[in-house]
Design an enzyme around this catalytic site. Structure first.
Site, short mmCIF file in Angstrom:
data_model
loop_
_atom_site.label_atom_id
_atom_site.label_comp_id
_atom_site.label_asym_id
_atom_site.label_seq_id
_atom_site.Cartn_x
_atom_site.Cartn_y
_atom_site.Cartn_z
N PRO A 160 23.91 14.74 51.17
CA PRO A 160 25.31 15.18 51.31
C PRO A 160 25.60 15.52 52.77
CG PRO A 160 23.93 16.90 50.32
CD PRO A 160 23.10 15.66 50.39
N ASP A 161 26.85 15.29 53.19
CA ASP A 161 27.25 15.70 54.54
C ASP A 161 27.85 17.11 54.40
OD1 ASP A 161 28.62 16.22 56.96
OD2 ASP A 161 28.65 14.06 57.38
N ILE A 162 27.06 18.09 54.76
CA ILE A 162 27.43 19.49 54.52
C ILE A 162 28.73 19.86 55.26
CG2 ILE A 162 26.65 21.90 54.74
CD1 ILE A 162 23.74 20.69 54.69
N ASN A 169 13.17 15.73 61.89
CA ASN A 169 13.56 15.33 63.25
C ASN A 169 13.17 16.42 64.25
OD1 ASN A 169 15.83 17.27 63.49
ND2 ASN A 169 16.58 16.09 61.75
N LYS A 224 -0.39 12.85 46.42
CA LYS A 224 -0.44 12.29 47.77
C LYS A 224 -0.54 10.76 47.70
CE LYS A 224 -3.11 12.59 51.96
NZ LYS A 224 -4.51 12.50 52.32
N LYS A 279 35.55 13.51 60.19
CA LYS A 279 35.11 14.63 59.34
C LYS A 279 36.19 15.69 59.21
CE LYS A 279 30.16 14.23 60.25
NZ LYS A 279 28.87 14.89 59.98
N PHE A 316 28.63 19.55 65.51
CA PHE A 316 27.92 19.06 66.69
C PHE A 316 27.77 17.54 66.57
CE2 PHE A 316 26.04 22.33 69.48
CZ PHE A 316 26.68 23.43 68.92
N1 CTP Z 1 25.94 17.33 59.38
C1 CTP Z 1 25.90 17.94 58.15
N2 CTP Z 1 25.30 17.30 57.10
C2 CTP Z 1 24.76 16.08 57.23
C3 CTP Z 1 24.80 15.46 58.49
C4 CTP Z 1 25.39 16.12 59.53
O1 CTP Z 1 26.39 19.05 58.01
N3 CTP Z 1 24.19 15.49 56.19
C5 CTP Z 1 26.61 18.02 60.49
C6 CTP Z 1 25.70 18.48 61.59
O2 CTP Z 1 25.31 19.83 61.41
C7 CTP Z 1 26.55 18.30 62.83
C8 CTP Z 1 27.37 17.09 62.51
O3 CTP Z 1 27.46 17.06 61.09
O4 CTP Z 1 27.44 19.37 63.01
C9 CTP Z 1 26.73 15.83 63.00
O5 CTP Z 1 27.35 14.78 62.41
P1 CTP Z 1 26.64 13.39 62.24
O6 CTP Z 1 27.68 12.43 61.83
O7 CTP Z 1 25.40 13.49 61.46
O8 CTP Z 1 26.27 13.21 63.70
P2 CTP Z 1 25.12 12.42 64.24
O9 CTP Z 1 23.82 12.91 63.72
O10 CTP Z 1 25.36 12.46 65.71
O11 CTP Z 1 25.53 11.09 63.47
P3 CTP Z 1 25.28 9.57 63.70
O12 CTP Z 1 23.83 9.45 63.46
O13 CTP Z 1 26.13 8.97 62.66
O14 CTP Z 1 25.74 9.33 65.10
#
Ligand code: CTP
Length: 405
Positions: free
Chosen positions: A305-307, A210, A289, A341, A323
């Protein structure tokens, strides 16, 4: 009163073209009120003579370990005891290698071995020497031992190459020294912070990622460091210099980022997730490739994973900051995310076109925490980071106080 009044600093100078900058640093430290003594290695003296430093400091320069006259006046043990801080600027790759194995074969290395004072290193060397695994291992080892590593900065080098390895400018080093003695609102607090994007490989040459530039995360790491925190920055692939005094761990994928974070969680007081972590990764990574054979191609993705959520769900979680990037209903969606969260503070920004966010130098943030909030208007990310860091410190102490009462 001057910022560094009565602070005793031993300025160590090792070999490198950046030695001329340490003469300016010496002046800046003296002007800030510090008491400074200078110890030079033999290599440093091939670049600038001790006389320059002697004229600036008005004191004799320490150069010899085994000189009876020098040892009788103020020997290595006295110097090691005298210093409140030992700052070695520039520190060469060779000197760091000697420090990392505990050698004491000249005056400065012997002082370092004999002291209980904090030691700060401002590296200066050719970029390949800095990036060499041997140097990086030494840096890791010295950091783990509690030495402070300030810099290096990136940029054009004396050797004509460009990259990491320049010594921090004297003013930046003066800032570091001042922050060190000031203590700061987050002195003794360990912060782990993620920044940048992640890259999720599709095949050996392609990936999903991204637009996150990492600018906000790096600015926040620097701002938290300035408040005295020990900052570990887990960074995705970004083209940014490591902020002074910050320990950086480079990763590529979300899974690598999670592993690096989990390895740093011991003793972590504050976790800040600034990284734009890829929510999904390709289920399979092609070994070769992928050729363009079909007109339509389907990629199967699985959740990463959502860290942040995982850190917040831990048994004894640190103070957590997240954020949220939203295109609409910023406050409502962000508050929803904060609760879902279970994080302590969320910083939400609008990412609609022309309103800041990714890849820009400016941004605006809406901060939300349990029972309160604050709107930070559009400003430079560096200023925004300073405001956010101050708020994080304030909320962190409020929570700690609440827990202890
Ligand atoms: N985050 C993380 N690990 C992930 C996804 C997000 O640690 N796999 C953390 C980011 O660093 C940030 C926050 O979670 O602090 C963002 O949350 P997220 O739900 O991903 O927000 P958006 O990207 O705004 O989500 P959405 O696309 O669901 O609106």
């Amino acid at each position: 009163m001057s910022a560094l009044a009565n602070q005793k600093i031993l300025l160590g100078v090792t070999g490198g073209i950046a030695v001329y900058k340490s003469a300016m640093l010496l002046r800046a430290l003296l002007e800030a009120g510090a008491e400074v003594r200078v110890a030079m290695t033999a290599a440093a003296q091939t670049f600038v003579t001790p006389l320059t430093f002697q004229a600036l400091s008005g004191r004799p320069i320490h150069t010899e370990l085994l000189d009876p006259a020098a040892e009788a006046a103020m020997g290595h043990i006295e110097l090691a005891r005298w210093a409140d801080l030992i700052l070695i600027a520039p520190v060469s790759a060779d000197f760091m290698a000697r420090l990392s194995v505990g050698m004491a074969n000249d005056l400065l290395s012997a002082i370092c071995l004999a002291t209980t004072a904090p030691i700060a290193l401002a590296p200066a060397m050719n970029r390949q020497m800095w990036l060499n695994p041997a140097t990086q291992e030494n840096v890791q080892r010295l950091t783990a031992r509690g030495l402070l590593i300030w810099g290096p900065a990136e940029g054009v080098q004396a050797c004509g190459e460009s990259g990491p390895g320049r010594m921090l400018e004297p003013e930046a080093l003066l800032d570091q020294v001042s922050a060190h003695f000031a203590g700061g609102a987050l002195a003794g607090v360990k912060v782990v912070l993620t920044a940048g994007s992640t890259r999720e490989p599709i095949d050996p040459v392609r990936f999903i990622s991204n637009r996150s530039s990492g600018k906000m995360g790096f600015a926040l790491a620097a701002a938290l460091r300035r408040l005295g925190a020990e900052v570990v920055l887990v960074a995705g692939p970004v083209a940014l210099a490591t902020p002074a005094g910050v320990q950086r761990i480079d990763v590529e994928t979300a899974q690598e980022m999670q592993l690096a974070v989990s390895e740093q969680l011991a003793g972590c007081d504050i976790f800040v997730g600034v990284a734009a972590v890829a929510d999904y990764r390709p289920r399979e990574i092609a070994q070769q490739k992928i050729k363009k054979q079909q007109t339509v191609m389907t990629l199967e993705l699985e959740r990463n994973p959502d860290i942040l959520a995982d850190v917040a769900a831990a048994e004894d979680p640190p103070f957590t900051v997240g954020f949220a990037a939203e295109t609409q209903n910023v406050k409502a969606y962000a508050e929803e995310k904060r609760r879902a969260k279970r994080i302590d503070l969320i910083a939400a920004n609008r990412v609609a076109a022309a309103e800041g966010g990714f890849e820009r130098d400016e941004n605006a943030l809406t901060l939300l925490w349990e029972g309160g909030g604050e709107s930070l208007p559009m400003m430079l990310k560096s200023e925004l980071a300073a405001r956010l860091a101050a708020r994080i410190a304030e909320r962190y102490h409020a929570r700690t106080q609440q827990e202890n009462s």
